[in-house]
Design a protein around this motif. Structure first.
Motif, PDB file in Angstrom:
ATOM      1  N   ILE A 177     -19.372 -36.479 -33.823  1.00  0.00           N
ATOM      2  CA  ILE A 177     -18.137 -36.826 -33.110  1.00  0.00           C
ATOM      3  C   ILE A 177     -17.098 -35.721 -33.295  1.00  0.00           C
ATOM      4  N   ARG A 178     -16.954 -35.238 -34.545  1.00  0.00           N
ATOM      5  CA  ARG A 178     -15.965 -34.190 -34.803  1.00  0.00           C
ATOM      6  C   ARG A 178     -16.293 -32.922 -34.025  1.00  0.00           C
ATOM      7  N   ARG A 179     -17.580 -32.630 -33.891  1.00  0.00           N
ATOM      8  CA  ARG A 179     -17.984 -31.411 -33.206  1.00  0.00           C
ATOM      9  C   ARG A 179     -17.699 -31.466 -31.713  1.00  0.00           C
ATOM     10  N   TYR A 180     -17.865 -32.652 -31.117  1.00  0.00           N
ATOM     11  CA  TYR A 180     -17.749 -32.752 -29.656  1.00  0.00           C
ATOM     12  C   TYR A 180     -16.529 -33.561 -29.209  1.00  0.00           C
ATOM     13  N   ARG A 181     -15.549 -33.760 -30.104  1.00  0.00           N
ATOM     14  CA  ARG A 181     -14.411 -34.594 -29.740  1.00  0.00           C
ATOM     15  C   ARG A 181     -13.533 -33.956 -28.669  1.00  0.00           C
ATOM     16  N   GLN A 182     -13.621 -32.634 -28.491  1.00  0.00           N
ATOM     17  CA  GLN A 182     -12.842 -31.985 -27.432  1.00  0.00           C
ATOM     18  C   GLN A 182     -13.475 -32.175 -26.062  1.00  0.00           C
ATOM     19  N   GLU A 183     -14.758 -32.498 -26.047  1.00  0.00           N
ATOM     20  CA  GLU A 183     -15.477 -32.625 -24.775  1.00  0.00           C
ATOM     21  C   GLU A 183     -15.603 -34.077 -24.318  1.00  0.00           C
ATOM     22  N   PHE A 184     -15.670 -35.015 -25.288  1.00  0.00           N
ATOM     23  CA  PHE A 184     -15.853 -36.424 -24.947  1.00  0.00           C
ATOM     24  C   PHE A 184     -14.834 -37.267 -25.708  1.00  0.00           C
ATOM     25  N   PRO A 185     -14.363 -38.378 -25.137  1.00  0.00           N
ATOM     26  CA  PRO A 185     -13.436 -39.266 -25.845  1.00  0.00           C
ATOM     27  C   PRO A 185     -14.068 -39.819 -27.125  1.00  0.00           C
ATOM     28  N   VAL A 186     -13.265 -39.889 -28.191  1.00  0.00           N
ATOM     29  CA  VAL A 186     -13.763 -40.369 -29.478  1.00  0.00           C
ATOM     30  C   VAL A 186     -14.229 -41.811 -29.370  1.00  0.00           C
ATOM     31  N   SER A 187     -13.489 -42.626 -28.611  1.00  0.00           N
ATOM     32  CA  SER A 187     -13.840 -44.056 -28.503  1.00  0.00           C
ATOM     33  C   SER A 187     -15.221 -44.247 -27.883  1.00  0.00           C
TER      34      SER A 187
END
Length: 298
Positions: free
Chosen positions: A13-23
């Motif tokens: 999640i931390r790696r791709y949080r800029q690309e996809f919503p955390v929720s």
């Protein structure tokens, strides 16, 4: 599931949080948002700090060796430097941080042909040699430049995998093979029990080279025609050289540029720095220094 462990999911999640919503990622990976944010704000553990320090050392080893070392070689260097870590831990950190050695292209095996050489295959794929200057293996390869082909002939001492002689020319002639042999003889000063192994190329079957071998009391040996595995160690060296110099991904502008890069690779990196698993993760220079005393090698 894409990520098995809870921590792995949080890292994803931390790696791709800029690309996809955390929720959305939390729902897909079956973890709570509060759990993720609590993990993110938590202070790094002792193990995490150790891994960060180890990762810095891994990067130093990786970058100082032209980014061509995989986890076994990186681990061997770290172990020699006194770091206490397992090879699996090094491999995991390299994998998680996208640190990987350049990949080699596979060479397709050619069909065997009927031999036309009068020289027997005395080596018979016995590549492990007990003494220096007992078996030398030789071959030629071609490297494309902006001004045409550059041909490289080398002589390798199978004892330490050291390149003891080499020659580079624009034309593939017998002078190349003789030049590489002359350099090897000058550098090593072998005795009378030396074998010279090569393929059946016309440059090695030439009368001039065969007469020189005879004068120097060197026993000739040749691979069977079409059997590249009969000279597998030298073939492996050429594959490594081209991969680690980036041949195929780049093109040298001139032959002189290629000559300078090949010279630096052989004399500075390969012979003196690059470690070999066959040699117990030592470079050819280190292996000879450790195992030889007063044998006429430098």
């Amino acid at each position: 599931m894409l990520c098995q462990g809870r921590r792995q999911r949080f890292r994803f999640i931390r790696r791709y949080r800029q690309e996809f919503p955390v929720s959305i990622m939390c729902n897909v990976l079956n973890v709570s948002r509060s759990g993720y944010y609590a993990w993110q704000s938590r202070k790094p553990s002792k193990r995490s700090n150790e891994n960060n320090r180890l990762l810095k050392e891994i990067n130093k080893v990786y970058c100082s060796n032209r980014k061509v070392y995989g986890s076994p070689r990186v681990h061997a260097v770290l172990k020699n430097q006194g770091y206490q870590c397992g090879v699996n831990r090094v491999a995991k950190l390299m994998r998680e941080n996208d640190i990987q050695a350049q990949q080699h292209r596979r060479i397709k095996r050619k069909a065997a042909y009927k031999s036309t050489s009068k020289v027997a295959n005395l080596l018979d794929r016995q590549f492990t040699v007990s003494k220096p200057n007992k078996v030398w293996a030789a071959d030629i390869t071609c490297i494309w430049t902006g001004l045409g082909w550059l041909n490289l002939a080398i002589v390798m001492d199978l004892y330490s995998r050291r390149i003891v002689g080499w020659s580079m020319q624009s034309r593939m002639t017998e002078d190349m093979t003789i030049g590489a042999l002359d350099m090897a003889l000058l550098n090593r000063r072998p005795g009378n029990s030396l074998m010279h192994h090569s393929d059946q190329g016309s440059q090695y079957q030439s009368q001039a080279l065969q007469e020189k071998l005879k004068r120097c009391k060197i026993v000739p040996s040749m691979s069977r025609k079409g059997e590249c595995y009969d000279n597998a160690v030298v073939e492996s060296f050429f594959k490594t050289l081209k991969s680690e110099l980036g041949v195929g991904q780049r093109r040298f502008n001139t032959r002189e540029e290629a000559k300078a890069m090949i010279f630096e690779y052989i004399e500075v990196f390969y012979n003196k720095q690059r470690i070999h698993s066959t040699l117990g993760y030592l470079s050819p220079h280190e292996y000879e220094a450790k195992n030889i005393n007063g044998s006429g090698v430098y």
